[in-house]
Design a protein around this motif. Structure first.
Motif, PDB file in Angstrom:
ATOM      1  N   THR A   5       0.830  -1.207   0.000  1.00 25.51           N
ATOM      2  CA  THR A   5       0.000   0.000   0.000  1.00 25.51           C
ATOM      3  C   THR A   5       0.862   1.254   0.000  1.00 25.51           C
ATOM      4  N   LYS A   6       0.552   2.163  -0.920  1.00 22.79           N
ATOM      5  CA  LYS A   6       1.248   3.455  -0.941  1.00 22.79           C
ATOM      6  C   LYS A   6       0.807   4.260   0.276  1.00 22.79           C
ATOM      7  N   LYS A   7       1.766   4.873   0.945  1.00 21.17           N
ATOM      8  CA  LYS A   7       1.450   5.545   2.203  1.00 21.17           C
ATOM      9  C   LYS A   7       1.112   7.030   2.061  1.00 21.17           C
ATOM     10  N   ALA A   8       1.901   7.748   1.296  1.00 20.33           N
ATOM     11  CA  ALA A   8       1.809   9.207   1.330  1.00 20.33           C
ATOM     12  C   ALA A   8       0.740   9.759   0.391  1.00 20.33           C
ATOM     13  N   LEU A   9      -0.163  10.551   0.938  1.00 21.16           N
ATOM     14  CA  LEU A   9      -1.121  11.320   0.146  1.00 21.16           C
ATOM     15  C   LEU A   9      -1.081  12.768   0.634  1.00 21.16           C
ATOM     16  N   ARG A  10      -1.464  13.673  -0.247  1.00 24.79           N
ATOM     17  CA  ARG A  10      -1.405  15.085   0.121  1.00 24.79           C
ATOM     18  C   ARG A  10      -2.320  15.373   1.313  1.00 24.79           C
ATOM     19  N   SER A  11      -1.776  15.995   2.333  1.00 23.15           N
ATOM     20  CA  SER A  11      -2.586  16.327   3.499  1.00 23.15           C
ATOM     21  C   SER A  11      -3.605  17.419   3.192  1.00 23.15           C
ATOM     22  N   THR A  12      -3.428  18.095   2.054  1.00 20.78           N
ATOM     23  CA  THR A  12      -4.342  19.182   1.693  1.00 20.78           C
ATOM     24  C   THR A  12      -5.589  18.683   0.971  1.00 20.78           C
ATOM     25  N   MET A  13      -5.697  17.391   0.728  1.00 22.30           N
ATOM     26  CA  MET A  13      -6.882  16.864   0.044  1.00 22.30           C
ATOM     27  C   MET A  13      -8.131  17.118   0.874  1.00 22.30           C
ATOM     28  N   SER A  14      -9.199  17.528   0.206  1.00 25.24           N
ATOM     29  CA  SER A  14     -10.463  17.738   0.907  1.00 25.24           C
ATOM     30  C   SER A  14     -11.145  16.400   1.169  1.00 25.24           C
ATOM     31  N   LEU A  15     -12.168  16.415   2.024  1.00 26.85           N
ATOM     32  CA  LEU A  15     -12.922  15.190   2.289  1.00 26.85           C
ATOM     33  C   LEU A  15     -13.581  14.692   1.005  1.00 26.85           C
ATOM     34  N   TYR A  16     -14.087  15.622   0.206  1.00 27.23           N
ATOM     35  CA  TYR A  16     -14.712  15.233  -1.066  1.00 27.23           C
ATOM     36  C   TYR A  16     -13.711  14.477  -1.947  1.00 27.23           C
ATOM     37  N   GLU A  17     -12.493  15.000  -2.057  1.00 26.98           N
ATOM     38  CA  GLU A  17     -11.472  14.353  -2.890  1.00 26.98           C
ATOM     39  C   GLU A  17     -11.107  12.974  -2.346  1.00 26.98           C
ATOM     40  N   ARG A  18     -11.026  12.859  -1.037  1.00 24.02           N
ATOM     41  CA  ARG A  18     -10.706  11.571  -0.426  1.00 24.02           C
ATOM     42  C   ARG A  18     -11.840  10.562  -0.671  1.00 24.02           C
ATOM     43  N   ASP A  19     -13.083  11.026  -0.511  1.00 20.44           N
ATOM     44  CA  ASP A  19     -14.236  10.150  -0.754  1.00 20.44           C
ATOM     45  C   ASP A  19     -14.252   9.649  -2.196  1.00 20.44           C
ATOM     46  N   GLU A  20     -14.035  10.564  -3.137  1.00 23.02           N
ATOM     47  CA  GLU A  20     -14.089  10.193  -4.561  1.00 23.02           C
ATOM     48  C   GLU A  20     -12.976   9.206  -4.921  1.00 23.02           C
ATOM     49  N   LEU A  21     -11.783   9.426  -4.376  1.00 29.27           N
ATOM     50  CA  LEU A  21     -10.670   8.519  -4.661  1.00 29.27           C
ATOM     51  C   LEU A  21     -10.945   7.133  -4.059  1.00 29.27           C
ATOM     52  N   THR A  22     -11.526   7.115  -2.875  1.00 25.96           N
ATOM     53  CA  THR A  22     -11.872   5.833  -2.247  1.00 25.96           C
ATOM     54  C   THR A  22     -12.921   5.092  -3.068  1.00 25.96           C
ATOM     55  N   LYS A  23     -13.898   5.806  -3.592  1.00 24.90           N
ATOM     56  CA  LYS A  23     -14.939   5.181  -4.418  1.00 24.90           C
ATOM     57  C   LYS A  23     -14.346   4.599  -5.704  1.00 24.90           C
ATOM     58  N   GLU A  24     -13.355   5.292  -6.258  1.00 23.11           N
ATOM     59  CA  GLU A  24     -12.678   4.759  -7.453  1.00 23.11           C
ATOM     60  C   GLU A  24     -11.953   3.460  -7.119  1.00 23.11           C
ATOM     61  N   LYS A  25     -11.252   3.452  -5.989  1.00 23.01           N
ATOM     62  CA  LYS A  25     -10.550   2.233  -5.557  1.00 23.01           C
ATOM     63  C   LYS A  25     -11.540   1.109  -5.299  1.00 23.01           C
ATOM     64  N   LEU A  26     -12.661   1.441  -4.651  1.00 26.60           N
ATOM     65  CA  LEU A  26     -13.678   0.441  -4.352  1.00 26.60           C
ATOM     66  C   LEU A  26     -14.219  -0.180  -5.632  1.00 26.60           C
ATOM     67  N   SER A  27     -14.447   0.638  -6.633  1.00 22.14           N
ATOM     68  CA  SER A  27     -14.955   0.131  -7.909  1.00 22.14           C
ATOM     69  C   SER A  27     -14.007  -0.907  -8.499  1.00 22.14           C
ATOM     70  N   THR A  28     -12.712  -0.635  -8.420  1.00 18.33           N
ATOM     71  CA  THR A  28     -11.708  -1.576  -8.941  1.00 18.33           C
ATOM     72  C   THR A  28     -11.708  -2.876  -8.161  1.00 18.33           C
ATOM     73  N   TYR A  29     -11.693  -2.776  -6.846  1.00 18.87           N
ATOM     74  CA  TYR A  29     -11.674  -3.981  -6.005  1.00 18.87           C
ATOM     75  C   TYR A  29     -12.976  -4.767  -6.123  1.00 18.87           C
ATOM     76  N   ARG A  30     -14.076  -4.054  -6.287  1.00 21.63           N
ATOM     77  CA  ARG A  30     -15.383  -4.712  -6.431  1.00 21.63           C
ATOM     78  C   ARG A  30     -15.429  -5.529  -7.711  1.00 21.63           C
ATOM     79  N   LYS A  31     -14.881  -4.970  -8.787  1.00 22.48           N
ATOM     80  CA  LYS A  31     -14.826  -5.703 -10.060  1.00 22.48           C
ATOM     81  C   LYS A  31     -13.943  -6.942  -9.934  1.00 22.48           C
ATOM     82  N   THR A  32     -12.804  -6.782  -9.263  1.00 25.85           N
ATOM     83  CA  THR A  32     -11.904  -7.919  -9.055  1.00 25.85           C
ATOM     84  C   THR A  32     -12.597  -9.020  -8.266  1.00 25.85           C
ATOM     85  N   ALA A  33     -13.295  -8.638  -7.195  1.00 32.48           N
ATOM     86  CA  ALA A  33     -13.996  -9.612  -6.355  1.00 32.48           C
ATOM     87  C   ALA A  33     -15.118 -10.298  -7.116  1.00 32.48           C
TER      88      ALA A  33
END
Length: 241
Positions: free
Chosen positions: A68-96
């Protein structure tokens, strides 16, 4: 809070209310039946299963943390974090979903192989989510927190409420935690997914059931992880970056 954070907070409260709602009659009866069956299993068998799942989870935790990559910009907003997580979830969901269809179509042996594979996919997603929301999984307490998210997602109603309390009061509760109760952890998880996974072993329908089940299990885990990490951020719990 900005408008998006207020909206996210309202969504957290709605999600929380679902967890706190009293169990339905069907769920209570199902849990009683599962407890009765578990009581008929010899203690030695429980110990073997518990140790197997403990080692499987611990191996997955180490592997997921390394990749797992550790470093992400601390300046990211909650919206940006939510959207990035949803993108990751979509990938993992397809794999599963693909993995569930493949193992479900392969009969009993491949159907059984789905258990560790799906567990690995779930844990990897949780590590990605932790990094996105700014928590360092090099820390033991954050890996323990991930196990509590997992337990919150895949447990009985009563255990979910108990786990939610720990998560909501993490800064105080983590000092009392040394390790997971592995027997409870594996038994709750097994009880949660047993019925669906048994259907996955049935010839002819296993592929469809496996794909559908894995999609929904990842979707449920994603909803749980997003709301838990949102909660930590919006309530001001300290982050690492």
């Amino acid at each position: 809070m900005n408008d998006y954070e207020l909206k996210a907070f309202d969504e957290i409260q709605a999600w929380r209310m679902k967890i706190m709602k009293k169990s339905g009659v069907v769920n209570r009866l199902a849990k009683k039946a599962q407890n009765k069956i578990n009581g008929m299993i010899p203690e030695k068998a429980h110990r073997i299963i518990t140790e197997s799942i403990k080692k499987m989870v611990q191996t997955t935790l180490v592997g997921s943390n390394i990749t797992t990559k550790k470093a992400l910009r601390s300046t990211m907003s909650l919206y940006e974090r939510d959207e990035l997580t949803k993108e990751k979830l979509s990938t993992y969901r397809k794999t599963a979903t693909v993995e569930g269809a493949g193992t479900g179509a392969g009969g009993i042996l491949l159907g059984l192989a789905d258990f560790p594979l799906l567990l690995s996919i779930k844990m990897k997603f949780l590590f990605e989510a932790a990094a996105i929301y700014g928590f360092d999984t090099n820390k033991y307490e954050e890996r323990l927190f991930i196990l509590h998210i997992f337990q919150l997602a895949f447990s009985s109603d009563e255990k979910q409420r108990e786990t939610l309390f720990i998560i909501e009061n993490w800064e105080e509760q983590k000092e009392k935690l040394i390790d997971m109760d592995w027997q409870v952890f594996q038994q709750e998880y097994r009880d949660y997914i047993d019925f669906v996974k048994m259907l996955q072993l049935i010839p002819g329908v296993g592929a469809v059931v496996g794909a559908y089940a894995n999609y929904n299990l990842l979707d449920h885990l994603g909803e749980t992880a997003v709301n838990v990490y949102r909660l930590r951020i919006l309530t001001g719990q300290p982050r690492d970056y």
